[in-house]
Design a protein around this motif. Structure first.
Motif, mmCIF file in Angstrom:
data_model
loop_
_atom_site.group_PDB
_atom_site.id
_atom_site.type_symbol
_atom_site.label_atom_id
_atom_site.label_comp_id
_atom_site.label_asym_id
_atom_site.label_seq_id
_atom_site.Cartn_x
_atom_site.Cartn_y
_atom_site.Cartn_z
ATOM 1 N N CYS A 46 0.838 -1.205 0.000
ATOM 2 C CA CYS A 46 0.000 0.000 0.000
ATOM 3 C C CYS A 46 0.873 1.255 0.000
ATOM 4 C CB CYS A 46 -0.928 -0.002 1.213
ATOM 5 S SG CYS A 46 -1.977 1.460 1.300
ATOM 6 N N ILE A 47 0.781 2.034 -1.045
ATOM 7 C CA ILE A 47 1.606 3.237 -1.196
ATOM 8 C C ILE A 47 1.319 4.285 -0.101
ATOM 9 C CG2 ILE A 47 0.070 4.466 -2.771
ATOM 10 C CD1 ILE A 47 2.639 5.239 -4.344
ATOM 11 N N LYS A 48 0.125 4.243 0.484
ATOM 12 C CA LYS A 48 -0.252 5.199 1.530
ATOM 13 C C LYS A 48 0.180 4.760 2.929
ATOM 14 C CE LYS A 48 -4.177 7.010 -1.019
ATOM 15 N NZ LYS A 48 -5.624 7.248 -1.034
ATOM 16 N N SER A 49 0.727 3.572 3.035
ATOM 17 C CA SER A 49 1.157 3.038 4.323
ATOM 18 C C SER A 49 2.342 3.826 4.886
ATOM 19 C CB SER A 49 1.567 1.570 4.156
ATOM 20 O OG SER A 49 2.177 1.071 5.320
ATOM 21 N N TYR A 50 2.370 3.971 6.204
ATOM 22 C CA TYR A 50 3.480 4.658 6.880
ATOM 23 C C TYR A 50 4.819 4.023 6.503
ATOM 24 C CZ TYR A 50 6.509 6.376 10.584
ATOM 25 O OH TYR A 50 7.540 6.961 11.276
ATOM 26 N N THR A 51 4.844 2.719 6.385
ATOM 27 C CA THR A 51 6.107 2.018 6.156
ATOM 28 C C THR A 51 6.547 2.016 4.693
ATOM 29 O OG1 THR A 51 4.935 -0.098 5.966
ATOM 30 C CG2 THR A 51 5.794 0.507 8.150
ATOM 31 N N TYR A 52 5.670 2.404 3.768
ATOM 32 C CA TYR A 52 5.977 2.299 2.341
ATOM 33 C C TYR A 52 7.305 2.966 1.966
ATOM 34 C CZ TYR A 52 5.519 2.425 -2.705
ATOM 35 O OH TYR A 52 5.745 2.260 -4.043
ATOM 36 N N LYS A 53 7.484 4.214 2.357
ATOM 37 C CA LYS A 53 8.712 4.945 2.006
ATOM 38 C C LYS A 53 9.832 4.736 3.030
ATOM 39 C CE LYS A 53 6.477 8.545 -0.657
ATOM 40 N NZ LYS A 53 6.242 9.970 -0.833
ATOM 41 N N ARG A 54 9.574 3.903 4.012
ATOM 42 C CA ARG A 54 10.546 3.683 5.081
ATOM 43 C C ARG A 54 11.076 2.250 5.086
ATOM 44 N NH1 ARG A 54 6.686 7.325 6.740
ATOM 45 N NH2 ARG A 54 7.471 9.179 7.834
ATOM 46 N N ARG A 55 10.953 1.575 3.960
ATOM 47 C CA ARG A 55 11.467 0.215 3.838
ATOM 48 C C ARG A 55 12.965 0.249 3.596
ATOM 49 N NH1 ARG A 55 8.501 -1.743 -1.034
ATOM 50 N NH2 ARG A 55 8.388 0.451 -1.464
ATOM 51 N N PRO A 56 13.677 -0.786 3.973
ATOM 52 C CA PRO A 56 13.173 -2.018 4.563
ATOM 53 C C PRO A 56 12.791 -1.837 6.037
ATOM 54 C CG PRO A 56 15.558 -2.121 4.449
ATOM 55 C CD PRO A 56 15.134 -0.830 3.782
ATOM 56 N N ILE A 57 11.949 -2.746 6.486
ATOM 57 C CA ILE A 57 11.520 -2.743 7.888
ATOM 58 C C ILE A 57 12.106 -3.970 8.587
ATOM 59 C CG2 ILE A 57 9.428 -1.389 7.561
ATOM 60 C CD1 ILE A 57 9.050 -5.102 7.928
ATOM 61 N N LYS A 58 12.119 -3.916 9.912
ATOM 62 C CA LYS A 58 12.625 -5.037 10.697
ATOM 63 C C LYS A 58 11.678 -5.256 11.873
ATOM 64 C CE LYS A 58 16.625 -6.514 13.384
ATOM 65 N NZ LYS A 58 17.956 -6.132 13.891
ATOM 66 N N LEU A 59 11.235 -6.493 12.074
ATOM 67 C CA LEU A 59 10.383 -6.825 13.204
ATOM 68 C C LEU A 59 11.222 -6.794 14.472
ATOM 69 C CD1 LEU A 59 7.626 -7.800 14.287
ATOM 70 C CD2 LEU A 59 8.441 -10.145 13.902
ATOM 71 N N MET A 60 10.815 -5.949 15.421
ATOM 72 C CA MET A 60 11.578 -5.776 16.650
ATOM 73 C C MET A 60 10.917 -6.443 17.853
ATOM 74 S SD MET A 60 14.101 -4.099 15.491
ATOM 75 C CE MET A 60 14.968 -3.583 16.961
ATOM 76 N N PHE A 61 9.580 -6.549 17.823
ATOM 77 C CA PHE A 61 8.833 -7.074 18.962
ATOM 78 C C PHE A 61 7.483 -7.563 18.474
ATOM 79 C CE2 PHE A 61 5.395 -6.223 21.978
ATOM 80 C CZ PHE A 61 5.816 -6.936 23.086
ATOM 81 N N ASN A 62 7.013 -8.639 19.097
ATOM 82 C CA ASN A 62 5.624 -9.053 18.904
ATOM 83 C C ASN A 62 5.161 -9.837 20.111
ATOM 84 O OD1 ASN A 62 5.276 -12.162 18.089
ATOM 85 N ND2 ASN A 62 7.238 -11.428 17.276
#
Length: 101
Positions: free
Chosen positions: A36-52
């Motif tokens: 999704c281009i409107k997603s907060y993470t779209y322009k901030r990739r790559p992402i890393k899972l830190m906690f779940n």
């Protein structure tokens, strides 16, 4: 019984993103692929899972997600590092935070 996950991602700009899903692996892949281009993470990739963390009650998962979204960066980093015991002290420095978890 359904399982719900509340998670924290670290984005390429070092910001944190908090989310909720019932399929963690699929959701992380969606963030990483930029579905999704409107997603907060779209322009901030790559992402890393830190906690779940997992919940079986969707209302409790939503409550925790909302709580995390209101937390300071230091409080998010405390739980990422497993330092839950630091939350009360960090809450004293941020009057708008809640530490019911």
């Amino acid at each position: 019984m359904n399982t719900y996950y509340v998670y924290i991602l670290q984005c390429s700009d070092k910001s944190y993103y908090v989310g909720i899903t019932n399929n963690l692996e699929k959701r992380i892949l969606e963030h990483q692929e930029g579905i999704c281009i409107k997603s907060y993470t779209y322009k901030r990739r790559p992402i890393k899972l830190m906690f779940n963390t997992q919940f079986t009650d969707v209302d409790e998962a939503i409550k925790f997600e909302k709580q995390l979204k209101g937390w300071s960066r230091k409080k998010k980093e405390a739980i990422i590092n497993g330092d839950w015991n630091l939350l009360p002290e960090l809450s004293k420095n941020n009057q708008n935070s809640s530490t019911s978890y």
